[in-house]
Design a protein around this motif. Structure first.
Motif, PDB file in Angstrom:
ATOM      1  N   ASN A  37     -19.147  -0.884 -39.908  1.00  0.00           N
ATOM      2  CA  ASN A  37     -18.757   0.442 -40.390  1.00  0.00           C
ATOM      3  C   ASN A  37     -17.290   0.501 -40.787  1.00  0.00           C
ATOM      4  O   ASN A  37     -16.883   1.387 -41.539  1.00  0.00           O
ATOM      5  N   PHE A  38     -16.486  -0.434 -40.265  1.00  0.00           N
ATOM      6  CA  PHE A  38     -15.061  -0.465 -40.584  1.00  0.00           C
ATOM      7  C   PHE A  38     -14.738  -1.513 -41.657  1.00  0.00           C
ATOM      8  O   PHE A  38     -13.575  -1.726 -41.984  1.00  0.00           O
ATOM      9  N   GLY A  39     -15.765  -2.190 -42.161  1.00  0.00           N
ATOM     10  CA  GLY A  39     -15.554  -3.249 -43.142  1.00  0.00           C
ATOM     11  C   GLY A  39     -15.770  -2.785 -44.566  1.00  0.00           C
ATOM     12  O   GLY A  39     -15.850  -1.586 -44.854  1.00  0.00           O
ATOM     13  N   MET A  40     -15.885  -3.753 -45.478  1.00  0.00           N
ATOM     14  CA  MET A  40     -16.103  -3.470 -46.901  1.00  0.00           C
ATOM     15  C   MET A  40     -17.540  -3.819 -47.260  1.00  0.00           C
ATOM     16  O   MET A  40     -17.960  -4.970 -47.140  1.00  0.00           O
ATOM     17  N   HIS A  41     -18.278  -2.824 -47.697  1.00  0.00           N
ATOM     18  CA  HIS A  41     -19.678  -3.032 -48.076  1.00  0.00           C
ATOM     19  C   HIS A  41     -19.713  -3.497 -49.534  1.00  0.00           C
ATOM     20  O   HIS A  41     -19.728  -2.685 -50.463  1.00  0.00           O
ATOM     21  N   VAL A  42     -19.732  -4.799 -49.727  1.00  0.00           N
ATOM     22  CA  VAL A  42     -19.655  -5.361 -51.069  1.00  0.00           C
ATOM     23  C   VAL A  42     -20.984  -5.274 -51.810  1.00  0.00           C
ATOM     24  O   VAL A  42     -21.039  -5.388 -53.035  1.00  0.00           O
ATOM     25  N   SER A  43     -22.072  -5.087 -51.065  1.00  0.00           N
ATOM     26  CA  SER A  43     -23.387  -4.857 -51.670  1.00  0.00           C
ATOM     27  C   SER A  43     -24.240  -4.145 -50.625  1.00  0.00           C
ATOM     28  O   SER A  43     -23.788  -3.893 -49.505  1.00  0.00           O
ATOM     29  N   ALA A  44     -25.463  -3.825 -50.976  1.00  0.00           N
ATOM     30  CA  ALA A  44     -26.323  -3.067 -50.068  1.00  0.00           C
ATOM     31  C   ALA A  44     -26.601  -3.816 -48.775  1.00  0.00           C
ATOM     32  O   ALA A  44     -26.863  -3.207 -47.734  1.00  0.00           O
ATOM     33  N   ASN A  45     -26.514  -5.143 -48.823  1.00  0.00           N
ATOM     34  CA  ASN A  45     -26.908  -5.935 -47.665  1.00  0.00           C
ATOM     35  C   ASN A  45     -25.812  -6.876 -47.168  1.00  0.00           C
ATOM     36  O   ASN A  45     -26.030  -7.655 -46.249  1.00  0.00           O
ATOM     37  N   ARG A  46     -24.635  -6.808 -47.779  1.00  0.00           N
ATOM     38  CA  ARG A  46     -23.550  -7.738 -47.457  1.00  0.00           C
ATOM     39  C   ARG A  46     -22.284  -6.963 -47.120  1.00  0.00           C
ATOM     40  O   ARG A  46     -21.878  -6.067 -47.867  1.00  0.00           O
ATOM     41  N   VAL A  47     -21.655  -7.314 -45.989  1.00  0.00           N
ATOM     42  CA  VAL A  47     -20.481  -6.588 -45.520  1.00  0.00           C
ATOM     43  C   VAL A  47     -19.386  -7.561 -45.103  1.00  0.00           C
ATOM     44  O   VAL A  47     -19.634  -8.486 -44.326  1.00  0.00           O
ATOM     45  N   ASP A  48     -18.186  -7.355 -45.637  1.00  0.00           N
ATOM     46  CA  ASP A  48     -17.012  -8.080 -45.167  1.00  0.00           C
ATOM     47  C   ASP A  48     -16.470  -7.342 -43.944  1.00  0.00           C
ATOM     48  O   ASP A  48     -16.085  -6.163 -44.040  1.00  0.00           O
ATOM     49  N   LEU A  49     -16.446  -7.999 -42.796  1.00  0.00           N
ATOM     50  CA  LEU A  49     -15.962  -7.362 -41.577  1.00  0.00           C
ATOM     51  C   LEU A  49     -14.433  -7.263 -41.591  1.00  0.00           C
ATOM     52  O   LEU A  49     -13.755  -8.012 -42.308  1.00  0.00           O
ATOM     53  N   PRO A  50     -13.859  -6.340 -40.812  1.00  0.00           N
ATOM     54  CA  PRO A  50     -12.392  -6.220 -40.764  1.00  0.00           C
ATOM     55  C   PRO A  50     -11.742  -7.523 -40.323  1.00  0.00           C
ATOM     56  O   PRO A  50     -12.337  -8.310 -39.569  1.00  0.00           O
ATOM     57  N   SER A  51     -10.517  -7.739 -40.750  1.00  0.00           N
ATOM     58  CA  SER A  51      -9.827  -8.998 -40.470  1.00  0.00           C
ATOM     59  C   SER A  51      -9.517  -9.180 -38.994  1.00  0.00           C
ATOM     60  O   SER A  51      -9.268 -10.304 -38.544  1.00  0.00           O
ATOM     61  N   PHE A  52      -9.536  -8.099 -38.204  1.00  0.00           N
ATOM     62  CA  PHE A  52      -9.201  -8.222 -36.787  1.00  0.00           C
ATOM     63  C   PHE A  52     -10.372  -8.742 -35.956  1.00  0.00           C
ATOM     64  O   PHE A  52     -10.211  -9.008 -34.755  1.00  0.00           O
ATOM     65  N   VAL A  53     -11.547  -8.892 -36.543  1.00  0.00           N
ATOM     66  CA  VAL A  53     -12.720  -9.315 -35.775  1.00  0.00           C
ATOM     67  C   VAL A  53     -12.582 -10.775 -35.364  1.00  0.00           C
ATOM     68  O   VAL A  53     -12.344 -11.662 -36.188  1.00  0.00           O
ATOM     69  N   THR A  54     -12.730 -11.025 -34.065  1.00  0.00           N
ATOM     70  CA  THR A  54     -12.676 -12.372 -33.500  1.00  0.00           C
ATOM     71  C   THR A  54     -13.798 -12.510 -32.470  1.00  0.00           C
ATOM     72  O   THR A  54     -14.464 -11.520 -32.117  1.00  0.00           O
ATOM     73  N   TYR A  55     -13.975 -13.716 -31.963  1.00  0.00           N
ATOM     74  CA  TYR A  55     -14.964 -13.933 -30.908  1.00  0.00           C
ATOM     75  C   TYR A  55     -14.614 -13.107 -29.662  1.00  0.00           C
ATOM     76  O   TYR A  55     -15.508 -12.563 -29.005  1.00  0.00           O
TER      77      TYR A  55
END
Length: 232
Positions: free
Chosen positions: A160-178
């Motif tokens: 929800n905080f990322g970039m929805h580049v298509s209906a089924n593909r999302v770039d997650l925020p850069s702060f996401v880590t394991y």
């Protein structure tokens, strides 16, 4: 009954500041702070100020009387903390700024006075209460699903905080880590890493570089089958 659009449109970051700035003593009771990624701000039960996030993302960690730790992400334009009822303030808390952020510190008595005069229908407080209700729904959901499902649920929340580049593909925020995924999912880092590896092997997730990419969002949603996942 209030409409969702009415509350959301009134309780915007710009409108909250507009209301506060109507008092000439605004700068006396409100201050703006810029902090680098990784900044930590401890909280205790005695709170006479609240925090409003202008930019960046914050992980709010808190615990109640049961001692269990809880986490959620605050995104730009939202109150990080707003202590409405004194008896219901968490015992301890910590704000962790996940990237470079700007936030406002607002004297609570000043805020209460301004909202009493400028927001007699309590739209701003109601919107914060609605958002808190959904956060509690998320925490309750997390405690009733398996550890593997919690990892997938966390990815959906982060999407929800990322970039929805298509209906089924999302770039997650850069702060996401394991570590972030493990903490939000309430699992060990090793378990979260193994679960994420399984998703990579299936082509659901690409975590080879930042930002991480969810390649098949519908797979996660269909696997969990949890309706009405909120955006915070």
């Amino acid at each position: 009954m209030y409409s969702k659009e009415t509350l959301e449109s009134y309780a915007t970051f710009s409108n909250i500041l507009k209301i506060l700035k109507r008092d000439p003593r605004f700068n006396e009771y409100c201050s703006q702070t810029r902090v680098p990624a990784g900044t930590s701000l401890p909280l205790n039960k005695e709170r006479d100020v609240c925090y409003l996030l202008e930019s960046g993302f914050v992980k709010y960690n808190f615990s109640g009387e049961d001692g269990l730790c809880n986490y959620y992400i605050v995104y730009p334009g939202k109150f990080i903390t707003l202590p409405i009822v004194e008896e219901y303030v968490p015992n301890t808390g910590e704000l962790l700024f996940l990237n470079q952020s700007v936030y406002w510190t607002i004297d609570f008595e000043f805020l209460r006075k301004m909202l009493f005069n400028e927001d007699p229908r309590n739209y701003i407080m109601l919107q914060f209460s609605v958002e808190t209700r959904y956060k509690l729904y998320v925490l309750a959901t997390m405690r009733n699903i398996t550890a593997e499902e919690r990892v997938m649920f966390t990815l959906i929340r982060l999407a929800n905080f990322g970039m929805h580049v298509s209906a089924n593909r999302v770039d997650l925020p850069s702060f996401v880590t394991y570590n972030i995924v493990a903490e939000l999912a309430g699992t060990s880092k090793s378990f979260a890493t193994l679960t994420l590896k399984n998703l990579r092997d299936k082509g659901i997730l690409d975590s080879s570089k930042r930002p991480w990419v969810i390649e098949d969002m519908s797979f996660l949603q269909d696997t969990l089958n949890i309706s009405d996942i909120p955006s915070f």
